[in-house]
Design a protein around this motif. Structure first.
Motif, PDB file in Angstrom:
ATOM      1  N   ASN A 289      61.557  -4.781  18.358  1.00 49.04           N
ATOM      2  CA  ASN A 289      62.921  -4.634  17.846  1.00 49.04           C
ATOM      3  C   ASN A 289      63.006  -4.849  16.331  1.00 49.04           C
ATOM      4  OD1 ASN A 289      63.774  -4.248  20.548  1.00 49.04           O
ATOM      5  ND2 ASN A 289      63.817  -6.451  20.822  1.00 49.04           N
ATOM      6  N   LYS A 290      62.105  -4.187  15.626  1.00 58.40           N
ATOM      7  CA  LYS A 290      61.988  -4.358  14.172  1.00 58.40           C
ATOM      8  C   LYS A 290      62.906  -3.382  13.446  1.00 58.40           C
ATOM      9  CE  LYS A 290      59.941  -5.944  10.461  1.00 58.40           C
ATOM     10  NZ  LYS A 290      60.178  -7.279  10.010  1.00 58.40           N
ATOM     11  N   LEU A 291      63.807  -3.927  12.639  1.00 55.89           N
ATOM     12  CA  LEU A 291      64.694  -3.120  11.809  1.00 55.89           C
ATOM     13  C   LEU A 291      64.018  -2.837  10.469  1.00 55.89           C
ATOM     14  CD1 LEU A 291      68.098  -4.931  12.376  1.00 55.89           C
ATOM     15  CD2 LEU A 291      67.542  -2.587  13.048  1.00 55.89           C
ATOM     16  N   ASP A 292      64.283  -1.656   9.903  1.00 58.33           N
ATOM     17  CA  ASP A 292      63.787  -1.362   8.568  1.00 58.33           C
ATOM     18  C   ASP A 292      64.610  -2.164   7.552  1.00 58.33           C
ATOM     19  OD1 ASP A 292      66.182   0.049   8.583  1.00 58.33           O
ATOM     20  OD2 ASP A 292      65.286   1.983   8.106  1.00 58.33           O
TER      21      ASP A 292
ATOM     22  N   LYS B 184      68.236  -1.810   7.411  1.00 53.88           N
ATOM     23  CA  LYS B 184      68.798  -2.101   8.736  1.00 53.88           C
ATOM     24  C   LYS B 184      69.499  -0.886   9.344  1.00 53.88           C
ATOM     25  CE  LYS B 184      69.186  -7.064   7.990  1.00 53.88           C
ATOM     26  NZ  LYS B 184      67.807  -7.220   7.855  1.00 53.88           N
ATOM     27  N   SER B 185      68.903   0.293   9.109  1.00 52.60           N
ATOM     28  CA  SER B 185      69.491   1.534   9.623  1.00 52.60           C
ATOM     29  C   SER B 185      68.684   2.143  10.763  1.00 52.60           C
ATOM     30  CB  SER B 185      69.623   2.552   8.494  1.00 52.60           C
ATOM     31  OG  SER B 185      68.347   2.860   7.978  1.00 52.60           O
TER      32      SER B 185
ATOM     33  N   GLU C 235      65.666   1.154  13.971  1.00 50.57           N
ATOM     34  CA  GLU C 235      64.931   0.128  14.700  1.00 50.57           C
ATOM     35  C   GLU C 235      63.773   0.769  15.455  1.00 50.57           C
ATOM     36  OE1 GLU C 235      66.024  -3.485  17.715  1.00 50.57           O
ATOM     37  OE2 GLU C 235      66.752  -1.497  18.256  1.00 50.57           O
TER      38      GLU C 235
END
Length: 174
Positions: A47-50, A53-54, A56
């Motif tokens: 569940n890694k967001l860039d 945060k746009s 995942e």
């Protein structure tokens, strides 16, 4: 409990979530079970967001580059789709965009029901188009996972899908 029994139980629970997010998390847990047991693979993150945060990524895995593992990238994103229908062309485009945005060329899409449609707007056509542009999206289905009996079945399953993709430039069995 054996690996096969744990996997079958986890697969039997895929519809037992109250919403689509929960259903997706259940398929993600199935993949975590497989990855944590499969030789040569390591779960790196979930569940890694860039940074903005746009976007995942459900799971990130690494591998030890065994000859049977068909990934070139040492770090591979996994997208899990546990929906009532098959994965769409737009979902393929979104995932390919995530692969490209992270500087990669490999990705694994776990689409429980497979790929949608025929023709230019089909998920198959999107897979073909991205392959032509250097993005390889391997696809596994819930049916594929249900056939696994031991953790060491995972890498040969990936290789089988890779061979199908490269020979046909899409998937003929999905």
């Amino acid at each position: 409990m054996t690996f096969a029994a744990r996997l079958q139980f986890a697969l039997s629970q895929l519809d037992q979530a109250p919403n689509t997010t929960g259903k997706g998390m259940r398929l993600q847990k199935v993949m975590e079970l497989v990855i944590s047991a499969a030789p040569g693979f390591t779960l790196v993150d979930r569940n890694k967001l860039d940074m903005p945060k746009s976007a995942e990524i459900d799971l990130w895995i690494s591998h030890d580059r065994r000859p049977v593992i068909p990934f070139i990238d040492p770090l591979v994103p996994i997208e899990c789709k546990n929906e009532n229908g098959k994965a769409s062309a737009s979902q393929i485009r979104d995932f390919a965009g995530k692969i490209q945005a992270t500087g990669g060329s490999d990705g694994l899409l776990v689409a429980r029901k497979g790929l949608s449609g025929e023709g230019l707007e089909s998920a198959h056509n999107a897979i073909h188009g991205f392959l032509n542009n250097g993005i390889r999206i391997l696809v596994l289905t819930g049916n594929d996972l249900s056939k696994m009996r031991k953790p060491s079945d995972f890498a040969p399953l990936l290789k089988e899908r890779y061979v199908e993709l490269r020979l046909n430039r899409t998937y003929v069995t999905l």
